[in-house]
Design a protein around this motif. Structure first.
Motif, PDB file in Angstrom:
ATOM      1  N   MET A  92       6.892  45.058  -2.802  1.00 53.44           N
ATOM      2  CA  MET A  92       5.963  43.952  -2.302  1.00 53.44           C
ATOM      3  C   MET A  92       6.323  42.812  -3.129  1.00 53.44           C
ATOM      4  N   GLN A  93       7.031  42.946  -4.301  1.00 54.48           N
ATOM      5  CA  GLN A  93       7.309  41.885  -5.245  1.00 54.48           C
ATOM      6  C   GLN A  93       6.195  40.748  -5.517  1.00 54.48           C
ATOM      7  N   LYS A  94       5.127  41.627  -5.956  1.00 55.40           N
ATOM      8  CA  LYS A  94       3.924  40.816  -6.445  1.00 55.40           C
ATOM      9  C   LYS A  94       3.839  40.875  -7.821  1.00 55.40           C
ATOM     10  N   ARG A  95       2.599  40.337  -8.477  1.00 57.00           N
ATOM     11  CA  ARG A  95       2.286  40.290  -9.843  1.00 57.00           C
ATOM     12  C   ARG A  95       2.187  41.801 -10.349  1.00 57.00           C
ATOM     13  N   VAL A  96       2.728  42.350 -11.239  1.00 59.20           N
ATOM     14  CA  VAL A  96       2.397  43.766 -11.600  1.00 59.20           C
ATOM     15  C   VAL A  96       2.188  43.783 -13.058  1.00 59.20           C
ATOM     16  N   VAL A  97       1.169  44.395 -13.297  1.00 60.49           N
ATOM     17  CA  VAL A  97       0.402  44.558 -14.747  1.00 60.49           C
ATOM     18  C   VAL A  97       0.712  46.023 -15.182  1.00 60.49           C
TER      19      VAL A  97
END
Ligand code: ADP
Length: 228
Positions: free
Chosen positions: A203-208
């Motif tokens: 997905m290549q989104k923000r990852v915490v």
């Protein structure tokens, strides 16, 4: 939109389950919260839904300081945050339409609006034709889509998905993720808690990333960080 300031939670003496977390999520973001079992993800979610009180720190959701929110106002918080779970949690003795309508009845939405809104939500998740089916007649992917329609029917600004693909095969997982992305593109802030590495990487989104109650990384556009 969502602000966790120096948030900690201890269940008992010893190392806290969540240890001094600072997390800010803006309106319109799509964020994955990842971490292995026991990292503290559920604890964070429960605090955001005010099912658990933090031991210390401050949580602000959509302008509301949760510490100041009275118990009887907690249902209002549920209007701000739509939630879906790994196990769907549909009412087994109600059909698809009723499962989605139920969420509106609880908040006393007028029947006229329910009649308009439920079919609109069901077509958004691609289930307009299945409105009379019962949960047991649906695949896991379809059940999760009903749960999504139910979570969004009251138009909350935030959607929280707790391991939404945990019971789904890769194809259905992917379809649910695409749907979450579409929901996000329409303006809803989406938070997905998961340990599904394939999905997060794709997905290549923000990852915490949480490990042992601490945020160990926060990547703008990233993949799953692997344990050594
Ligand atoms: P995750 O959701 O990432 O699997 P949790 O938030 O469930 O992690 O758990 C974080 C830590 O807190 C774990 O060490 C877990 O054993 C502990 N924990 C969770 N819930 C409780 C509880 N009700 N009582 C005591 N310890 C708990």
């Amino acid at each position: 939109m969502i602000d966790l300031q120096d948030v900690s939670k201890s269940y008992a003496a010893g190392i806290p389950a969540v240890n001094n977390i600072n997390l800010h999520i803006d309106k319109g973001e799509f964020v994955f919260i990842v971490g292995d079992s026991g990292a503290g993800k559920s604890t964070i979610i429960k605090m955001m839904l005010k099912e658990l009180e933090p031991t210390s720190g401050k949580i602000v959701i959509n302008g509301k300081n949760l510490a100041r929110l009275k118990r009887r106002k907690v249902p209002m918080l549920r209007r701000d945050i739509g939630v879906v779970f790994q196990d769907f949690r549909l009412l087994k003795d109600r059909n698809v339409y009723e499962n989605v309508a139920f969420a509106q009845r609880v908040v006393e939405t007028p029947v006229k609006i329910i009649r308009r809104r439920v079919p609109a939500m069901l077509s958004m998740v691609g289930l307009a034709e299945k409105y009379r089916s019962y949960p047991k007649e649906l695949s896991g992917g379809e059940q999760q889509r009903v749960a999504l329609a139910r979570a969004l029917v009251n138009n909350p600004p935030i959607l929280l998905a707790d391991e939404p693909t945990g019971n789904l095969d890769p194809k259905n997982s992917w379809e649910i993720m695409k749907l979450l992305e579409e929901i996000n593109n329409r303006g809803t802030t989406v938070i997905v808690v998961t340990h599904n590495r394939e999905v997060v990487d794709a997905m290549q989104k923000r990852v915490v990333t949480i490990r042992k109650g601490v945020i160990v990384s926060d990547e703008r556009k990233g993949g799953y960080i692997y344990e050594d």
